[in-house]
Every structure is written in structure tokens, then in C-alpha cells.
Scaffold this active site. Sequence first.
Site, short mmCIF file in Angstrom:
data_model
loop_
_atom_site.label_atom_id
_atom_site.label_comp_id
_atom_site.label_asym_id
_atom_site.label_seq_id
_atom_site.Cartn_x
_atom_site.Cartn_y
_atom_site.Cartn_z
N ARG A 236 0.85 -1.05 -0.14
CA ARG A 236 -0.15 -0.03 0.15
C ARG A 236 0.86 1.27 0.01
NH1 ARG A 236 -2.92 -3.30 -1.36
NH2 ARG A 236 -5.29 -3.56 -0.45
N GLU A 265 -4.45 7.32 -4.82
CA GLU A 265 -4.64 6.39 -6.01
C GLU A 265 -6.00 6.87 -6.60
OE1 GLU A 265 -1.92 2.42 -5.42
OE2 GLU A 265 -3.94 2.39 -5.00
N HIS A 284 -0.76 0.08 -9.88
CA HIS A 284 -1.48 -0.93 -8.88
C HIS A 284 -2.17 -1.90 -9.66
CE1 HIS A 284 -3.60 -1.02 -4.61
NE2 HIS A 284 -3.25 -1.96 -4.87
#
Length: 328
Positions: A236, A265, A284
Site C-alpha cells: 500500500r 490512487e 496498482h
Amino acid sequence: MDRQTVAVRVLAHFVPGDNALSIVAPESDWLDIRWCHEDDNETLRRELPEAEVIWHVLRPLSGEDLRRGPRLRLVHKLGAGVNTIDVETASELGIAVANMPGANSPSVAEGAVLLMLAALRRLPALNQVTRQGRGWPTDPSLGETVRDIGSCTVGLVGYGNIAKRVEQIVLAMGGIVLHTNTGDDGTATWRPLHALLADSDIVSLHVPLTPATDKLINRAALDKMKSTAVLVNTSRGGVIDEPALIEALRDGRLATAGLDVFTEEPVAPDNPLLQLDNVVVTPHVSWYTVDTMRRYLIQAVENCRRLYDGRDLINVVNGRQDGERLHR
């Protein structure tokens, strides 16, 4: 199964491909899936009031979102980390939150090693040089800086399913692996965090984002690392203090970073990390393979079936495991 019973209404918060559709198609007699792109808030608001289950990926689910779904019984995270779900509000509303620990481990582990290799081998720069038709690179620093994983010590911060898969790959390539977690586990490769940072040529992060890990890799941590080291993050973004990382990369106190995740994000186009030549980035997606999606959907369908039948759910993270029967 009683085919006369109304189907379970699922709001799948992503757009499927053909492979995903082929996995769920055989369940259409009892599973009513409504697909919603993560950026489509209009469809989300329209579908939430009738949804009984949400298949959640990345777009955060707030308490306000959950309150829009009076029929909700289950939020099933397609992944392991539930930090994008307001679990406290879900518990308050009697909504089970489940995840899938280990389902994405093979894909994320390979994604982490991919970033290690891309950073070590300076892949983005070499790709650009080759596409520009500049032939053999004339930069003598290549032979001074590019390394093999097999010659490196790789430090794993966190030692769960993904980290252990990374360990297997790195060992197979001839590297040395160290790890750290919440306490000394008595193994020869365990190190406290400060020692792991100092001894590793590559540091790879594999911890959830919690109050204890928020900005775990801050300026002090970065200063413990070798100036020639690579930092890889597929966990993360919040685990890293991004301004401190940017400063270390600019100042040459850290050689390279490979990042699949960011504090905010989707990552903003003006994020300074995107402007640095010594950073390799992906959006991601280290988890996002056809193989992971197959594992996700099989497990998601299974938990819906359990909820439908009134059986206990699996991998519930907020204490509610009773599968209250949806249809009577």
C-alpha cells in the site's frame, strides 16, 4: 438449489472481461450480477439500493455508500486489504466484510520481482534508448550499476503469503533473503527492521496499511538503507512517506524505486515520483492477471452461495460469519 427463488443481487464494482464472464455465467440461475465501472458513480448510486452483495476492488467504499444499500449483507473484497472499506460502518449496519487472503499471492509476488528486475536492469531507460534507435548504449555506468538478483540480498518487510512467494523466487535465482515481521520468529533469516534495511540491496514491502505501518518507511528508515539499494512496494502506498522517498531518490541517498502503489490512487499525473528517471512505476496492477481474477471470482461466488444457503461465510474480517439466508 431452488430455481424458483429470486436470485442473489450482486453489484460487481468493476468491468469484466470475457474470462470473468465465462466463470460466472454458469451461476446465472441464482446469481444476478450488475457490473459497474469503478469510476461510474451514477450507476453505483442507482444499483446500491437493490444490492445484497458488493464485489469490491479498489474504489473506496465509504460509510455513506454502505448506507445507500439497505439490503446489503456482504461486501466481498476481491483481494486481501480492506483499508478501502469502511469496516466500522459495515459492522454497525450488520454487513459482513470478507476478503481473500492469499488469492493474489502468486501474481503480486511475480509483480514484485518484475519491479526488482526492471529497477536493477534500468529497463525503462534502456527501453527508451532502444526505441530511439540509438543502438548499443554508451553509458559506462551500466556495467557499474546494473546487477543480478542472484548477487543481491533481498529484505522482505512483512512475511505473509506474498513475501514467502517472493522468497521462493529469489532463492531460486540465487539471491539471499532476509525478512522482518512483528517479532523475532526464531529463524536464521529474521532481522529487526533497522538491520534488514541496512543489510539489504533490495527492500520489498509486504505489509498491510495500518496505524502501525503508516509511513513505516520514513526519512529515518530510508537513511538506514544503502545508497545503492532498490525499494519495491506492491503493498500500500501509505506504507512509504512519499515526500521523504522523493527527496532520497533526488539526492542520491537511494538508487532506485519500483512502485505499484501510491499514497493517493489513481496516482496524479503531477506526482513528482512520475518525473524521476530512477523510478519504475505500474498503476496498482501487480495483482491483476487472468489467474488471480479466476481465483477471486471462484471464491466470491462461493461466499455468495454460502450466504444464499444460510451457511457460515469464509474469510470474514469483521466478526460476522453467520450466513443469514437472503431468500425465504
